[in-house]
Design an enzyme around this catalytic site. Sequence first.
Site, mmCIF file in Angstrom:
data_model
loop_
_atom_site.group_PDB
_atom_site.id
_atom_site.type_symbol
_atom_site.label_atom_id
_atom_site.label_comp_id
_atom_site.label_asym_id
_atom_site.label_seq_id
_atom_site.Cartn_x
_atom_site.Cartn_y
_atom_site.Cartn_z
ATOM 1 N N THR A 288 0.822 -1.212 0.000
ATOM 2 C CA THR A 288 0.000 0.000 0.000
ATOM 3 C C THR A 288 0.858 1.265 0.000
ATOM 4 O O THR A 288 1.995 1.249 0.497
ATOM 5 C CB THR A 288 -0.894 -0.013 1.263
ATOM 6 O OG1 THR A 288 -1.495 1.266 1.412
ATOM 7 C CG2 THR A 288 -0.110 -0.305 2.535
ATOM 8 N N ASP A 289 0.283 2.349 -0.502
ATOM 9 C CA ASP A 289 0.988 3.648 -0.449
ATOM 10 C C ASP A 289 1.051 4.184 0.982
ATOM 11 O O ASP A 289 1.826 5.101 1.273
ATOM 12 C CB ASP A 289 0.321 4.681 -1.384
ATOM 13 C CG ASP A 289 -1.144 4.957 -1.069
ATOM 14 O OD1 ASP A 289 -1.715 4.319 -0.146
ATOM 15 O OD2 ASP A 289 -1.738 5.816 -1.749
ATOM 16 N N GLU A 290 0.239 3.602 1.903
ATOM 17 C CA GLU A 290 0.193 4.134 3.273
ATOM 18 C C GLU A 290 1.517 3.947 4.011
ATOM 19 O O GLU A 290 1.752 4.604 5.021
ATOM 20 C CB GLU A 290 -0.953 3.486 4.063
ATOM 21 C CG GLU A 290 -2.289 3.770 3.434
ATOM 22 C CD GLU A 290 -3.477 3.644 4.368
ATOM 23 O OE1 GLU A 290 -3.284 3.463 5.575
ATOM 24 O OE2 GLU A 290 -4.609 3.732 3.867
ATOM 25 N N LYS B 161 2.098 -3.361 7.391
ATOM 26 C CA LYS B 161 2.377 -3.556 5.958
ATOM 27 C C LYS B 161 3.831 -3.170 5.659
ATOM 28 O O LYS B 161 4.508 -3.849 4.884
ATOM 29 C CB LYS B 161 1.421 -2.725 5.094
ATOM 30 C CG LYS B 161 -0.024 -3.174 5.112
ATOM 31 C CD LYS B 161 -0.243 -4.569 4.540
ATOM 32 C CE LYS B 161 -0.066 -4.649 3.053
ATOM 33 N NZ LYS B 161 -0.450 -5.999 2.530
ATOM 34 N N TYR C 173 -1.996 -0.486 10.982
ATOM 35 C CA TYR C 173 -2.132 -1.156 9.679
ATOM 36 C C TYR C 173 -0.915 -0.875 8.806
ATOM 37 O O TYR C 173 -0.243 -1.789 8.324
ATOM 38 C CB TYR C 173 -3.417 -0.700 8.973
ATOM 39 C CG TYR C 173 -3.420 -1.017 7.487
ATOM 40 C CD1 TYR C 173 -3.496 -2.341 7.034
ATOM 41 C CD2 TYR C 173 -3.314 0.000 6.526
ATOM 42 C CE1 TYR C 173 -3.472 -2.625 5.664
ATOM 43 C CE2 TYR C 173 -3.291 -0.286 5.169
ATOM 44 C CZ TYR C 173 -3.370 -1.608 4.744
ATOM 45 O OH TYR C 173 -3.335 -1.897 3.392
HETATM 46 P P1 NAD Z 1 -9.859 -7.361 2.112
HETATM 47 O O1 NAD Z 1 -9.888 -7.048 3.555
HETATM 48 O O2 NAD Z 1 -11.055 -7.119 1.263
HETATM 49 O O3 NAD Z 1 -9.460 -8.902 1.903
HETATM 50 C C1 NAD Z 1 -8.466 -9.531 2.661
HETATM 51 C C2 NAD Z 1 -8.609 -11.045 2.456
HETATM 52 O O4 NAD Z 1 -7.558 -11.691 3.183
HETATM 53 C C3 NAD Z 1 -9.936 -11.607 2.976
HETATM 54 O O5 NAD Z 1 -10.482 -12.500 2.030
HETATM 55 C C4 NAD Z 1 -9.538 -12.334 4.252
HETATM 56 O O6 NAD Z 1 -10.390 -13.438 4.567
HETATM 57 C C5 NAD Z 1 -8.115 -12.790 3.916
HETATM 58 N N1 NAD Z 1 -7.305 -13.026 5.111
HETATM 59 C C6 NAD Z 1 -7.166 -12.192 6.189
HETATM 60 N N2 NAD Z 1 -6.401 -12.780 7.124
HETATM 61 C C7 NAD Z 1 -6.023 -13.984 6.612
HETATM 62 C C8 NAD Z 1 -5.222 -15.062 7.121
HETATM 63 N N3 NAD Z 1 -4.659 -15.000 8.336
HETATM 64 N N4 NAD Z 1 -5.053 -16.161 6.335
HETATM 65 C C9 NAD Z 1 -5.631 -16.231 5.109
HETATM 66 N N5 NAD Z 1 -6.413 -15.256 4.595
HETATM 67 C C10 NAD Z 1 -6.603 -14.151 5.343
HETATM 68 O O7 NAD Z 1 -8.582 -6.575 1.543
HETATM 69 P P2 NAD Z 1 -8.358 -5.886 0.123
HETATM 70 O O8 NAD Z 1 -8.867 -4.512 0.178
HETATM 71 O O9 NAD Z 1 -8.781 -6.823 -0.937
HETATM 72 O O10 NAD Z 1 -6.760 -5.801 0.164
HETATM 73 C C11 NAD Z 1 -5.954 -6.875 -0.332
HETATM 74 C C12 NAD Z 1 -4.495 -6.490 -0.213
HETATM 75 O O11 NAD Z 1 -4.247 -5.284 -0.937
HETATM 76 C C13 NAD Z 1 -4.029 -6.210 1.220
HETATM 77 O O12 NAD Z 1 -2.728 -6.733 1.365
HETATM 78 C C14 NAD Z 1 -4.010 -4.688 1.326
HETATM 79 O O13 NAD Z 1 -3.050 -4.262 2.252
HETATM 80 C C15 NAD Z 1 -3.619 -4.315 -0.105
HETATM 81 N N6 NAD Z 1 -4.082 -2.997 -0.581
HETATM 82 C C16 NAD Z 1 -5.403 -2.651 -0.505
HETATM 83 C C17 NAD Z 1 -5.834 -1.430 -1.043
HETATM 84 C C18 NAD Z 1 -7.276 -1.019 -0.995
HETATM 85 O O14 NAD Z 1 -7.588 0.136 -1.322
HETATM 86 N N7 NAD Z 1 -8.213 -1.874 -0.626
HETATM 87 C C19 NAD Z 1 -4.890 -0.560 -1.635
HETATM 88 C C20 NAD Z 1 -3.543 -0.946 -1.677
HETATM 89 C C21 NAD Z 1 -3.155 -2.171 -1.162
HETATM 90 O O1 DAU Z 2 -4.162 3.929 0.355
HETATM 91 C C1 DAU Z 2 -4.377 2.542 0.269
HETATM 92 C C2 DAU Z 2 -5.233 2.088 1.431
HETATM 93 O O2 DAU Z 2 -6.562 2.549 1.158
HETATM 94 C C3 DAU Z 2 -5.228 0.583 1.640
HETATM 95 O O3 DAU Z 2 -3.938 0.172 1.977
HETATM 96 C C4 DAU Z 2 -6.215 0.176 2.738
HETATM 97 O O4 DAU Z 2 -6.283 -1.235 2.834
HETATM 98 C C5 DAU Z 2 -7.589 0.714 2.366
HETATM 99 O O5 DAU Z 2 -8.506 0.427 3.396
HETATM 100 C C6 DAU Z 2 -7.534 2.225 2.123
HETATM 101 O O6 DAU Z 2 -7.267 2.940 3.352
HETATM 102 P P1 DAU Z 2 -8.027 4.318 3.715
HETATM 103 O O7 DAU Z 2 -7.960 4.498 5.162
HETATM 104 O O8 DAU Z 2 -7.549 5.426 2.843
HETATM 105 O O9 DAU Z 2 -9.525 3.914 3.192
HETATM 106 P P2 DAU Z 2 -10.971 4.140 3.863
HETATM 107 O O10 DAU Z 2 -11.961 3.751 2.819
HETATM 108 O O11 DAU Z 2 -11.079 3.543 5.201
HETATM 109 O O12 DAU Z 2 -11.008 5.730 4.023
HETATM 110 C C7 DAU Z 2 -10.838 6.597 2.916
HETATM 111 C C8 DAU Z 2 -10.868 8.022 3.440
HETATM 112 O O13 DAU Z 2 -12.207 8.316 3.892
HETATM 113 C C9 DAU Z 2 -9.972 8.264 4.631
HETATM 114 O O14 DAU Z 2 -9.451 9.587 4.556
HETATM 115 C C10 DAU Z 2 -10.903 8.153 5.834
HETATM 116 C C11 DAU Z 2 -12.229 8.637 5.292
HETATM 117 N N1 DAU Z 2 -13.450 8.031 5.870
HETATM 118 C C12 DAU Z 2 -13.537 6.676 5.931
HETATM 119 C C13 DAU Z 2 -14.668 6.047 6.430
HETATM 120 C C14 DAU Z 2 -14.742 4.546 6.544
HETATM 121 C C15 DAU Z 2 -14.506 8.834 6.269
HETATM 122 O O15 DAU Z 2 -14.445 10.083 6.174
HETATM 123 N N2 DAU Z 2 -15.639 8.224 6.767
HETATM 124 C C16 DAU Z 2 -15.751 6.869 6.896
HETATM 125 O O16 DAU Z 2 -16.800 6.367 7.409
#
Ligand code: NAD
Ligand code: DAU
Length: 354
Positions: A133-135, A162, A158
């Site tokens: 992630t970019d975080e 990562k 988180y």
């Molecule tokens: P998600 O939470 O939707 O899915 C995570 C999956 O991992 C789920 O299916 C869960 O059951 C599985 N999991 C969790 N713990 C586990 C364990 N101990 N063993 C096996 N499986 C397990 O997450 P996502 O949004 O699809 O993110 C996937 C990946 O991408 C993560 O590594 C996250 O850090 C990264 N990522 C997400 C975003 C985003 O915006 N969602 C952006 C950048 C990177």
């Molecule tokens: O940048 C990549 C990341 O993006 C991933 O690594 C994470 O897995 C993914 O969850 C996401 O993180 P964020 O914290 O940016 O996403 P989230 O959707 O939780 O929140 C997006 C923005 O909106 C953030 O600034 C917080 C805000 N927010 C979020 C929620 C859930 C609100 O204002 N209200 C809300 O109820």
Amino acid sequence: MNSENLLVTGGCGFIGSNFIRHLLANADFKGRIINADNLTYAGNPENLSDVAETRPGWYLFRKADICDAAVVRELFDNYGIDTVCHFAAESHVDRSILMPDSFIQTNIIGTFNLLEAARSRGTGFRLFHHISTDEVYGSLGPVGAFTEETPYRPNSPYSASKASSDHLVRAYHETYGLPTTLSNCSNNYGPYQFPEKLIPLVILNALEGKPLPVYGDGKNVRDWLYVTDHCEAIRQIMEKGRRGETYNIGGHAEMENIAIVEMICDLVDEFAPPPKGGSRRQLITFVKDRPGHDRRYAIDFKKLHKELGWSPAESFASGLRKTVRWYLDHRAWSERIRSGEYQSWIREQYGERE
Ligand code: NAD
Ligand code: DAU
């Protein structure tokens, strides 16, 4: 991609399930996919029920916890794993603030177990691709963007977990010569995203006439990428990326949260006009800010574009439109996952309002 037995971890989650569907639709991919997921609240086998039925033999699901080293080793041995695409993680920042333990276990120890199993395969092992992630880079001021050279400054449990997993992946390449690639991506959105994250949460609450919680002043900025664009970037990095390298992935779509929430309100009003008239914007509610809330993220993906030719296909406006339509057309999917556990999370995070 040159793989006979590809282990996808976390394939029942949001991005993992989109990735499996994307890969199986790609004519050049001839391998078998083994999806290992322990089905936490965020893992939903229904996300892939069509794939499971149409691709028997080429797609297998195994319920497995990556925190269990013996289980991971058994997976590698039983299926002759030669390639890994590692998505499995605890992924929600707010949950990491309230309950960090499982983030340390899954994101750090789980990644370590996978790296050890990959290392034990010796020279037959082809590639470990780590999804990050970019975080990990922390928070930006009003200008500039993260490059692959930006120092790590994670601010939440988180992002710290990562970051730790990224360092392990890098170390296994440098120390043991494990073939690795790593990608750091910005915020994804699209079908099958669990409705704890901003975009699906706001779509569903708007539809149901519930408050739309915006943290702080709503001016935090994220760089949004449609999920299939992320999947295609991963596919290209796995196929052509230089081993041992990191690639940033982003959408060139910086948006303030409040602007996104307003766009969603307008789209929901257009697709499902409110029965009593008015606008869903009236539901917007400013709530207490997230502790340690990163102000701004932006990704510079020049390296990926220059080396592999990737750039996003979807604009934010077209991607958001598709996403809102998808949630409206898949109400049964969201009804089913808004389980008891989901309800108690919403109560804990947002108070009793729900
Ligand atoms: P998600 O939470 O939707 O899915 C995570 C999956 O991992 C789920 O299916 C869960 O059951 C599985 N999991 C969790 N713990 C586990 C364990 N101990 N063993 C096996 N499986 C397990 O997450 P996502 O949004 O699809 O993110 C996937 C990946 O991408 C993560 O590594 C996250 O850090 C990264 N990522 C997400 C975003 C985003 O915006 N969602 C952006 C950048 C990177
Ligand atoms: O940048 C990549 C990341 O993006 C991933 O690594 C994470 O897995 C993914 O969850 C996401 O993180 P964020 O914290 O940016 O996403 P989230 O959707 O939780 O929140 C997006 C923005 O909106 C953030 O600034 C917080 C805000 N927010 C979020 C929620 C859930 C609100 O204002 N209200 C809300 O109820």
